[in-house]
Design a protein around this motif. Structure first.
Motif, mmCIF file in Angstrom:
data_model
loop_
_atom_site.group_PDB
_atom_site.id
_atom_site.type_symbol
_atom_site.label_atom_id
_atom_site.label_comp_id
_atom_site.label_asym_id
_atom_site.label_seq_id
_atom_site.Cartn_x
_atom_site.Cartn_y
_atom_site.Cartn_z
ATOM 1 N N ASN A 1 0.690 -1.006 -0.374
ATOM 2 C CA ASN A 1 -0.086 -0.138 0.229
ATOM 3 C C ASN A 1 0.805 1.589 -0.101
ATOM 4 O OD1 ASN A 1 -2.648 0.681 0.036
ATOM 5 N ND2 ASN A 1 -3.327 1.150 1.596
ATOM 6 N N TRP B 1 -14.899 0.978 7.128
ATOM 7 C CA TRP B 1 -13.762 -0.196 6.951
ATOM 8 C C TRP B 1 -12.401 -0.178 7.641
ATOM 9 C CZ3 TRP B 1 -14.140 -0.517 1.208
ATOM 10 C CH2 TRP B 1 -15.494 -0.828 0.838
ATOM 11 N N ASN B 2 -11.832 1.182 7.742
ATOM 12 C CA ASN B 2 -10.808 1.526 8.495
ATOM 13 C C ASN B 2 -10.804 1.467 9.673
ATOM 14 O OD1 ASN B 2 -9.085 4.476 8.802
ATOM 15 N ND2 ASN B 2 -8.097 2.325 7.623
ATOM 16 N N THR B 3 -10.878 -0.051 10.088
ATOM 17 C CA THR B 3 -10.510 -0.177 11.227
ATOM 18 C C THR B 3 -9.955 -1.632 11.779
ATOM 19 O OG1 THR B 3 -11.464 -1.106 13.510
ATOM 20 C CG2 THR B 3 -12.974 -1.071 11.099
ATOM 21 N N ARG C 1 -13.102 5.153 3.547
ATOM 22 C CA ARG C 1 -14.526 4.449 3.989
ATOM 23 C C ARG C 1 -13.784 4.577 6.216
ATOM 24 N NH1 ARG C 1 -18.171 4.978 0.648
ATOM 25 N NH2 ARG C 1 -18.202 3.671 -1.987
ATOM 26 N N PRO C 2 -14.466 5.110 6.961
ATOM 27 C CA PRO C 2 -14.236 5.166 7.560
ATOM 28 C C PRO C 2 -14.552 3.782 8.373
ATOM 29 C CG PRO C 2 -14.874 7.668 7.159
ATOM 30 C CD PRO C 2 -15.099 6.561 6.929
ATOM 31 N N ALA D 1 -11.255 3.238 -2.194
ATOM 32 C CA ALA D 1 -9.975 4.331 -2.383
ATOM 33 C C ALA D 1 -10.078 5.850 -2.186
ATOM 34 C CB ALA D 1 -8.793 3.753 -2.579
ATOM 35 N N ALA E 1 -10.089 -3.417 5.003
ATOM 36 C CA ALA E 1 -9.512 -2.363 6.138
ATOM 37 C C ALA E 1 -8.733 -1.073 5.929
ATOM 38 C CB ALA E 1 -8.666 -3.348 7.084
ATOM 39 N N ILE E 2 -7.729 -1.645 5.071
ATOM 40 C CA ILE E 2 -6.252 -0.267 4.764
ATOM 41 C C ILE E 2 -7.271 0.387 4.151
ATOM 42 C CG2 ILE E 2 -4.634 -0.929 4.871
ATOM 43 C CD1 ILE E 2 -5.753 -0.670 0.709
ATOM 44 N N VAL E 3 -9.054 0.627 3.525
ATOM 45 C CA VAL E 3 -9.473 1.914 2.511
ATOM 46 C C VAL E 3 -9.894 2.906 3.434
ATOM 47 C CG1 VAL E 3 -11.535 2.691 0.781
ATOM 48 C CG2 VAL E 3 -10.537 0.583 0.855
ATOM 49 N N LYS E 4 -9.208 3.646 3.532
ATOM 50 C CA LYS E 4 -9.357 4.703 4.417
ATOM 51 C C LYS E 4 -10.624 6.492 3.974
ATOM 52 C CE LYS E 4 -4.931 6.339 6.210
ATOM 53 N NZ LYS E 4 -3.312 7.664 6.395
ATOM 54 N N SER F 1 -10.396 7.553 12.530
ATOM 55 C CA SER F 1 -11.325 6.345 12.033
ATOM 56 C C SER F 1 -12.325 6.589 12.696
ATOM 57 C CB SER F 1 -10.220 6.071 11.596
ATOM 58 O OG SER F 1 -11.393 5.130 10.038
#
Lengths: 259, 369
Positions: free
Chosen positions: A33, B180-182, B177-178, A144, B172-175, B248
């Protein structure tokens, strides 16, 4: 959102706009990433856009000209002007606020490292593009992007986005949205060239520029002049227009809610 | 200054991941979870877990075969899947997943093949086309040493950890979409996967074998433990949001504030979770109730699937920039309802074909050596 947080976000927005002017040290290797190396484009340049909101009248000429130039499917937009009606709760006075949105061609674009086939990449001149011959249409980049700047084009079944009209820039033309802007609100240029109009304006208005969603750490390269802090991140607003359907359920147009 | 803001023109953004994604995440989670359930009986050769291992192995193989089909269908350009292998991209979680998935699939199939092989060799002695086919599939009458099964099983387990990590991290890395981002999302995917896998094992046990009480009991215990752990994870996630420990998660809460539908979802999730946990306890404690475990099984599968539906589909209706929420109405076509039904139909077909061709209820290789 309370006042303190709003002010804080505004400060971050300003700081991030400043930080973006310092080019990131060249990225050599990529962990999971991380940003991959850039390719294609002119390494001597860094394209960016400055949008002077004081000059935007919300006419959507940019939306329409972009749509025609880039042949986006109906209902999908590479750029659009968000229009807000702001009412003072005590006095009842209303004002409108226009916010043109497009791809921010971020210095740290979150859409690029997620692409599993390297179809979307950042050019050396900062422009983020998609090779739609390589794109598999997984839509990971659409997820993303924090700015909703990407969509899956129903004709090509691949990811689609604003390219700063790279095909026009590369032959010395201005992007369609810039060309058609009646107020001259959109200024595009090379921020590595100190004499370009954008560089001069950025220098002049250094402390006033803001970017969208600075908390995402993307270092956007679309800078807003005359921005209101409340609109930097997802604004606390009510939607006014809903689609209208006829008795057969076909969409026939829009109207204001409550009318 | 206090002001009320109206967004005059709010464009609607369609969803980018279709229900296919839900189907893939559901099937692959059941796959790696039920693979875990085969370990005591098949890999360690524990006699009292053999019945569980038999059912779990069938569930693993069928879900592992069908899951990737749904994943492929979620690509808008499915015929370009080979681009994944022509452009290796080690910095993209999805690309890493595209390498892990086929290896995992092969190892699971080899593991199951070795486990089922002795019984298939016996079946090959008989008459008819199934016997003939069994002879071809088992590649002769030679005896495969047990270490081969152990190696394939351990390999599949190692790869299954890779699948757990990549499917979780990918989302989870998709910042942007908060919700998901955990860090808790990958954990929750695994836990709810175990719940659904144990539930599906109970259902298969009810429908295809003689409702073996030992299998029911062991699966109910798995459900109970994983539900308690899920509750703990959910509580930690909520407390991170309330205290602001995770900005987040705090953002995720803010994105849903004052939304009655999401509040209803939270309450429903809590109620169903409590109902499943309590019914698992009740069925384990009351001797007469264990035969009704399939009810808990249905609820467990429902929780595993609905969790993925909420996370992958409904979260896409939370606008990133514009006011309000997008309305997602499921389409009837292949990117909607037909896709969901079709995936389950394919899974059922895989299950039945294996059931016809493979004597999976007979002793596994674990007990023949």
């Amino acid at each position: 959102m309370d006042k303190i947080r709003r002010a804080l976000l505004g400060q971050i927005a300003k700081l991030t706009a400043g930080a973006a002017l310092v080019p990131l040290s060249s990225i050599t290797s990529a962990d999971i990433n991380d940003q991959p190396p850039r390719r294609e484009g002119d390494p001597e340049r860094r394209y960016a856009m400055l949008i002077d909101l004081r000059a935007c009248i919300g006419c959507q000429a940019c939306t329409a000209s972009c749509h025609i130039e880039n042949e986006a499917p109906l209902g999908n937009f590479r750029t659009i002007v968000s229009q807000y009606e702001v009412e003072h709760e005590e006095t009842g006075n209303t004002a409108t606020f226009m916010l043109p949105r497009l791809c921010n061609h971020c210095e740290n674009p979150p859409c690029v490292p997620v692409c599993p086939v390297q179809a979307t990449f950042q050019r050396e001149d900062g422009i983020v593009v998609v090779d739609n011959e390589a794109c598999v249409g997984c839509a990971y980049c659409v997820q993303a992007c924090p700015y909703d700047a990407r969509f899956i084009n129903e004709y090509t079944q691949t990811a689609d986005k604003c390219t700063f009209c790279a095909h026009r820039l590369d032959v010395g033309l201005l992007p369609a949205c810039v060309e058609s802007c009646v107020g001259g609100a959109r200024i595009i240029g090379d921020i590595r060239d100190p004499d370009s109009q954008i560089s001069r304006m950025m220098k002049e208005h250094y402390g006033e520029l803001m970017v969208l969603k600075p908390e995402m750490g993307t270092a956007p390269h679309v800078f807003y002049l005359g921005m209101d802090e409340r609109f930097v991140s997802r604004p606390d607003a009510k939607p006014a227009i809903w689609d209208v359907r006829d008795q057969q359920g076909e969409e026939i147009g829009y109207e204001f809610s409550g009318h | 200054m206090n002001s009320a803001v109206i967004e005059v023109l709010a464009p609607r953004y369609g969803i980018a991941w279709y229900p296919w994604a839900v189907q893939y995440f559901f099937l692959i989670a059941i796959s790696y979870s039920s693979l875990l359930l085969t370990v005591p009986g098949l890999l360690f050769g524990k006699k009292n877990y053999e019945s569980l291992a038999k059912v779990a192995l069938l569930v693993t193989v069928s879900c592992t075969l069908v899951g990737p089909v749904a994943l492929l269908a979620d690509l808008h350009q499915p015929l370009r899947f080979w681009h994944f292998y022509a452009n290796l991209t080690p910095w993209s979680w999805m690309s890493i997943g595209s390498l892990l998935l086929p290896v995992y699939l092969i190892l699971v199939v080899v593991y199951a093949w070795l486990a089922w092989r002795p019984a298939m060799q016996v079946q090959a002695q008989g008459e008819g086309w199934i016997a003939k086919l069994s002879g071809w599939v088992s590649l002769g009458q030679w005896c495969a040493p047990r270490w081969m099964l152990v190696v394939a099983g351990l390999g599949a387990l190692v790869l299954s950890v890779g699948i757990m990590v990549y499917t979780g991290a990918e989302v989870a890395i998709v910042k942007a979409r908060p919700l998901w981002n955990t860090y808790w999302l990958p954990v929750m995917f695994v836990l709810t996967g175990l719940v659904a896998a144990a539930g599906l094992v109970i259902l298969i046990n009810r429908l295809m074998t003689g409702n073996d009480q030992e299998v029911n009991e062991q699966s109910l215990k798995v459900i109970f433990v994983t539900m308690v752990l899920s509750a703990l994870v959910a509580a930690l996630w909520v407390s991170e949001g309330i205290t602001g420990f995770s900005p987040s998660v705090e953002q995720a809460f803010a994105s849903l504030q004052r939304n009655p539908e999401w509040r209803a979802v939270a309450i429903y999730g809590l109620l169903v979770g409590v109902a499943l946990t309590l019914s698992a306890i009740a069925m384990l404690r009351r001797p007469g109730w264990i035969g009704r475990s399939w009810l808990a099984g249905l609820l467990a599968v429902h929780i595993g699937w609905t969790f993925r539906w909420m996370v992958l589909m409904e979260v896409q209706t939370v606008a990133k920039n514009t006011a309000g929420y997008y309305h997602y109405a499921i389409e009837a076509g292949s990117s909607g309802l037909m896709g969901i039904i079709g995936t389950f139909g394919l899974w059922l077909a895989a299950l039945l074909i294996i059931d016809i061709l493979v004597p999976w209820k007979k002793s596994l290789q674990a007990s023949t050596h």
